[in-house]
Design a protein around this motif. Structure first.
Motif, short mmCIF file in Angstrom:
data_model
loop_
_atom_site.label_atom_id
_atom_site.label_comp_id
_atom_site.label_asym_id
_atom_site.label_seq_id
_atom_site.Cartn_x
_atom_site.Cartn_y
_atom_site.Cartn_z
N HIS A 1 -10.65 -0.37 3.64
CA HIS A 1 -9.28 -0.15 2.90
C HIS A 1 -9.78 0.17 1.38
O HIS A 1 -9.52 -0.56 0.72
N GLN B 1 -6.13 -12.05 10.44
CA GLN B 1 -5.68 -10.92 10.92
C GLN B 1 -5.38 -11.23 12.33
O GLN B 1 -5.78 -10.86 13.14
N ARG C 1 -10.04 -5.79 6.44
CA ARG C 1 -10.90 -4.55 6.00
C ARG C 1 -10.89 -4.39 4.43
O ARG C 1 -11.67 -3.90 3.95
N THR D 1 0.62 -1.06 0.02
CA THR D 1 -0.03 -0.10 0.01
C THR D 1 0.77 1.29 -0.03
O THR D 1 0.75 2.12 -1.00
N HIS E 1 -5.37 -10.37 -0.96
CA HIS E 1 -4.80 -8.87 -0.95
C HIS E 1 -3.27 -8.84 -0.61
O HIS E 1 -2.94 -7.91 -0.78
N LEU E 2 -2.86 -10.06 -0.39
CA LEU E 2 -1.35 -10.34 0.26
C LEU E 2 -1.02 -9.47 1.49
O LEU E 2 -1.69 -8.06 1.55
N ARG F 1 -6.13 -13.21 4.63
CA ARG F 1 -5.46 -13.90 5.92
C ARG F 1 -5.96 -13.71 7.03
O ARG F 1 -6.78 -13.12 7.16
C1 NCD Z 1 -3.98 -5.76 4.02
C2 NCD Z 1 -4.53 -4.51 5.06
O1 NCD Z 1 -3.17 -4.15 5.63
O2 NCD Z 1 -5.16 -4.55 5.37
N1 NCD Z 1 -2.71 -5.59 3.31
C3 NCD Z 1 -2.64 -4.80 2.01
O3 NCD Z 1 -2.75 -3.70 2.07
N2 NCD Z 1 -2.40 -5.50 0.94
C4 NCD Z 1 -4.02 -7.07 4.38
C5 NCD Z 1 -3.40 -7.67 5.39
O4 NCD Z 1 -2.50 -7.17 5.94
O5 NCD Z 1 -3.44 -8.89 5.45
#
Ligand code: NCD
Length: 308
Positions: free
Chosen positions: A135, A231, A168, A57, A267-268, A229
């Motif tokens: 997000h 969280q 999110r 991000t 989303h990784l 994932r």
């Molecule tokens: C995500 C986040 O931070 O919400 N990562 C992202 O922006 N791709 C998802 C995550 O941390 O699992």
């Protein structure tokens, strides 16, 4: 009401607004890859202020701004190295950093932090994730990826699987897609279901959805599979991690139960719930998402700055 164009979430973003951002994102591809040099934002400065870890991000927002010819100042670890460590409130921090830049990209661990920041800021706030809430830039890049892979955002069955209570990204992509003709299947361990406020939006908009903890049957009917994932940093009870980790592992054999799935998203970062044997699967699009992320974030920066 302030006229500043904050981007806080997809809950209130219309189908037309979303389509406009995705179209703009696609039009910026040459600039975002460096094939075309842009000086368009050379007088503009963006601050990225992150209270939580990030790879994609923050880097993709910064890449987008630099490709557009703008400048970037960055706080990657605000909890430890900004005045937050000394106890400064978010409100005071925002009323300080809005003196230094034209737009702020903010990531925070509290749901509602982006909205709070927006209420104090004299420059646009772009929400880069606020706790378990939204997000929006991720939701939009997910939608751009789906639109490119499927050809349309209408007429789709989308299955989302994992810790849907705390994720999110899946909140935002669900809210965004609820403006389109999409049917949803949510697969999660018991106690980790999609939040009611998301389901309420789906009901208000007349979208069909099912909830289950069984992935096998759900996957057979999906066009798009979105894996997320656990969280772990947001679990109320850390012991839950052991209880639910490994609940769903999406591998190639599972995907090959169906010949309908055209797009596989994550989303990784992935941490075990999506096998590496999916990487060569024809529908695997999770490394296209970070590419599309630069395009979408460039479009969001321009939109927030009133240049779209
Ligand atoms: C995500 C986040 O931070 O919400 N990562 C992202 O922006 N791709 C998802 C995550 O941390 O699992």
């Amino acid at each position: 009401m302030s006229k500043i164009k904050h981007i806080l979430g997809l809950k209130t973003m219309s189908r037309d607004e979303i389509t406009k951002i995705l179209d703009l994102a696609e039009s910026l591809e040459d600039v975002c890859t460096g094939r075309k040099v842009s000086h368009e934002l050379e007088n503009q400065l963006m601050a990225t202020f992150f209270y939580e870890p990030s790879t994609r991000t923050r880097f993709s927002f910064e890449t987008a701004m630099l490709r557009l010819g703008g400048k970037v100042i960055s706080m990657a670890d605000a909890k430890a190295t900004s005045s937050a460590w000394k106890g400064e409130t978010l409100a005071d921090t925002i009323r300080t950093i809005d003196n230094y830049c034209n737009v702020v990209v903010l990531r925070h661990s509290q749901a509602g932090a982006a909205e709070e920041a927006a209420s104090y800021s004299r420059v646009p706030i772009l929400n880069a994730g606020d706790g378990t809430n939204e997000h929006p830039s991720q939701g939009l890049l997910d939608m751009l990826t789906i639109r490119k892979e499927q050809g349309s955002l209408d007429g789709l069955k989308v299955m989302l699987v994992g810790d849907l209570k705390h994720t999110r990204s899946t909140n935002s992509v669900t809210l965004g897609l609820s403006n389109f003709d999409v049917e949803f299947t949510f697969v999660s361990p018991k106690g980790f279901e999609t939040s009611y406020w998301i389901l309420d939006v789906l009901k208000q908009r007349g979208r069909k959805f099912q909830q289950t903890d069984q992935i096998e049957n759900a996957i057979d009917d999906a066009d798009v599979v979105y894996i997320c994932r656990i969280q772990k940093e947001r679990l109320a009870n850390p012991d839950d991690l052991e209880k639910i980790s490994g609940s769903y592992i999406v591998n190639r054999a599972l995907l090959e139960r169906s010949d309908k799935i055209k797009t596989v998203l994550h989303h990784l970062p992935r941490v075990g719930e999506l096998s590496e044997d999916v990487d060569g699967y024809p529908g695997a699009a999770y490394f296209k998402q970070p590419y599309n992320g630069v395009l979408v974030r460039a479009a969001l920066i321009k939109t927030a700055l009133g240049l779209a």
